[in-house]
Design a protein around this motif. Structure first.
Motif, PDB file in Angstrom:
ATOM      1  N   GLU A 172      18.438  -5.528 -48.717  1.00  0.00           N
ATOM      2  CA  GLU A 172      19.873  -5.567 -48.426  1.00  0.00           C
ATOM      3  C   GLU A 172      20.457  -4.172 -48.204  1.00  0.00           C
ATOM      4  O   GLU A 172      21.254  -3.966 -47.280  1.00  0.00           O
ATOM      5  N   GLN A 173      20.081  -3.213 -49.024  1.00  0.00           N
ATOM      6  CA  GLN A 173      20.648  -1.876 -48.871  1.00  0.00           C
ATOM      7  C   GLN A 173      20.249  -1.256 -47.535  1.00  0.00           C
ATOM      8  O   GLN A 173      21.070  -0.614 -46.870  1.00  0.00           O
ATOM      9  N   SER A 174      19.017  -1.499 -47.100  1.00  0.00           N
ATOM     10  CA  SER A 174      18.589  -0.968 -45.803  1.00  0.00           C
ATOM     11  C   SER A 174      19.383  -1.607 -44.666  1.00  0.00           C
ATOM     12  O   SER A 174      19.751  -0.931 -43.699  1.00  0.00           O
ATOM     13  N   ASN A 175      19.676  -2.901 -44.789  1.00  0.00           N
ATOM     14  CA  ASN A 175      20.472  -3.565 -43.755  1.00  0.00           C
ATOM     15  C   ASN A 175      21.902  -3.035 -43.734  1.00  0.00           C
ATOM     16  O   ASN A 175      22.494  -2.863 -42.659  1.00  0.00           O
ATOM     17  N   ILE A 176      22.460  -2.784 -44.893  1.00  0.00           N
ATOM     18  CA  ILE A 176      23.812  -2.219 -44.957  1.00  0.00           C
ATOM     19  C   ILE A 176      23.842  -0.857 -44.267  1.00  0.00           C
ATOM     20  O   ILE A 176      24.735  -0.573 -43.455  1.00  0.00           O
ATOM     21  N   GLU A 177      22.887  -0.010 -44.573  1.00  0.00           N
ATOM     22  CA  GLU A 177      22.830   1.321 -43.966  1.00  0.00           C
ATOM     23  C   GLU A 177      22.630   1.218 -42.456  1.00  0.00           C
ATOM     24  O   GLU A 177      23.220   1.987 -41.684  1.00  0.00           O
ATOM     25  N   SER A 178      21.819   0.249 -42.028  1.00  0.00           N
ATOM     26  CA  SER A 178      21.602   0.044 -40.598  1.00  0.00           C
ATOM     27  C   SER A 178      22.902  -0.353 -39.909  1.00  0.00           C
ATOM     28  O   SER A 178      23.242   0.175 -38.839  1.00  0.00           O
ATOM     29  N   ALA A 179      23.644  -1.284 -40.506  1.00  0.00           N
ATOM     30  CA  ALA A 179      24.909  -1.719 -39.916  1.00  0.00           C
ATOM     31  C   ALA A 179      25.898  -0.561 -39.834  1.00  0.00           C
ATOM     32  O   ALA A 179      26.631  -0.426 -38.841  1.00  0.00           O
ATOM     33  N   GLU A 180      25.926   0.270 -40.837  1.00  0.00           N
ATOM     34  CA  GLU A 180      26.834   1.420 -40.825  1.00  0.00           C
ATOM     35  C   GLU A 180      26.492   2.376 -39.692  1.00  0.00           C
ATOM     36  O   GLU A 180      27.380   2.948 -39.050  1.00  0.00           O
TER      37      GLU A 180
END
Length: 251
Positions: A172-180
């Motif tokens: 989840e954290q990697s996906n959040i950073e990707s979206a940002e």
């Protein structure tokens, strides 16, 4: 259709087209997500990207009482959606578009609320957010569910399976950073409860697998076997992965 000539896509469509959902989800859960979103313009543009047979499309139409653009590459799924909309008296709110959800033209589409449940993996989460960000209206909100790892501690069996089936799957954290990186700000995330997988997806799909158990199609039998394997892995390892919903604001 001659089942001996099925492609894998045709086999999977056959197994899924008569089910309400082509991926895990739950109407009550989706409504909770909707009601946590910031207020949208009164005449906002809404699109269900990778809509399948339209579980989310119909929910959005009922909730907003305005046109929903429903995008999918499967004409069979879109026909099923049209039938469902007519049965529900919502056909006047449903506009179907048979197209690649990753190739929509920003010159033609400006969307306040792109919604996508269980479909982003076709583009990968990073690919979906990158392709959909140019479609966003100013301060638009995107809701995207994505198959996600819940942490770094993963049993070898389930990690090996998903590394082969979906190597782009991230935590989840990697996906959040990707979206940002793609120009989004995270509003919140929420994990789809595991019981929604069973009640609304795997149990109905299991009935379809049983119904086609005697099919002579080797491709369909392969699809059935792979689907049963996926179901069993979720039964054993649902604490380690699942669908996370990402509510994202365009910035």
């Amino acid at each position: 259709m001659n089942t001996d000539d099925m492609t894998m896509i045709e086999a999977l469509t056959t197994l899924h087209e008569a089910t309400d959902r082509q991926g895990p989800g739950d109407d009550s859960f989706s409504l909770e997500i909707l009601r946590r979103l910031p207020e949208l313009p009164s005449a906002c543009t809404i699109a269900d990207l990778g809509c399948g047979t339209g579980a989310a499309s119909l929910l959005l139409a009922r909730e907003f009482q305005q046109e929903i653009l429903c995008v999918d590459t499967s004409e069979a799924f879109l026909r099923a959606l049209t039938r469902k909309a007519e049965s529900a008296g919502l056909e006047h709110l449903i506009t179907t578009l048979c197209a690649d959800m990753g190739s929509l033209d920003p010159e033609e589409h400006r969307i306040d609320l792109p919604w996508s449940e269980g479909a982003a993996y076709n583009l990968t989460f990073e690919g979906a957010t990158r392709k959909w960000r140019p479609l966003m209206a100013e301060k638009g909100i995107a809701v995207v569910s994505e198959l996600s790892w819940f942490g770094s501690d993963r049993p070898r069996e389930v990690e090996d399976y998903w590394n082969a089936a979906y190597p782009e799957m991230a935590d989840e954290q990697s996906n959040i950073e990707s979206a940002e990186r793609q120009g989004f700000e995270l509003l919140f995330t929420e994990r789809l409860p595991s019981d929604a997988w069973w009640k609304n997806y795997y149990d109905p799909l299991g009935n379809r697998l049983d119904a086609f158990g005697a099919s002579p199609s080797r491709t369909l039998q392969e699809a059935i076997l792979e689907t049963r394997q996926e179901i069993e892995l979720f039964r054993k390892y649902s604490a380690y992965f699942g669908y996370s919903f990402y509510a994202l604001k365009a910035v």
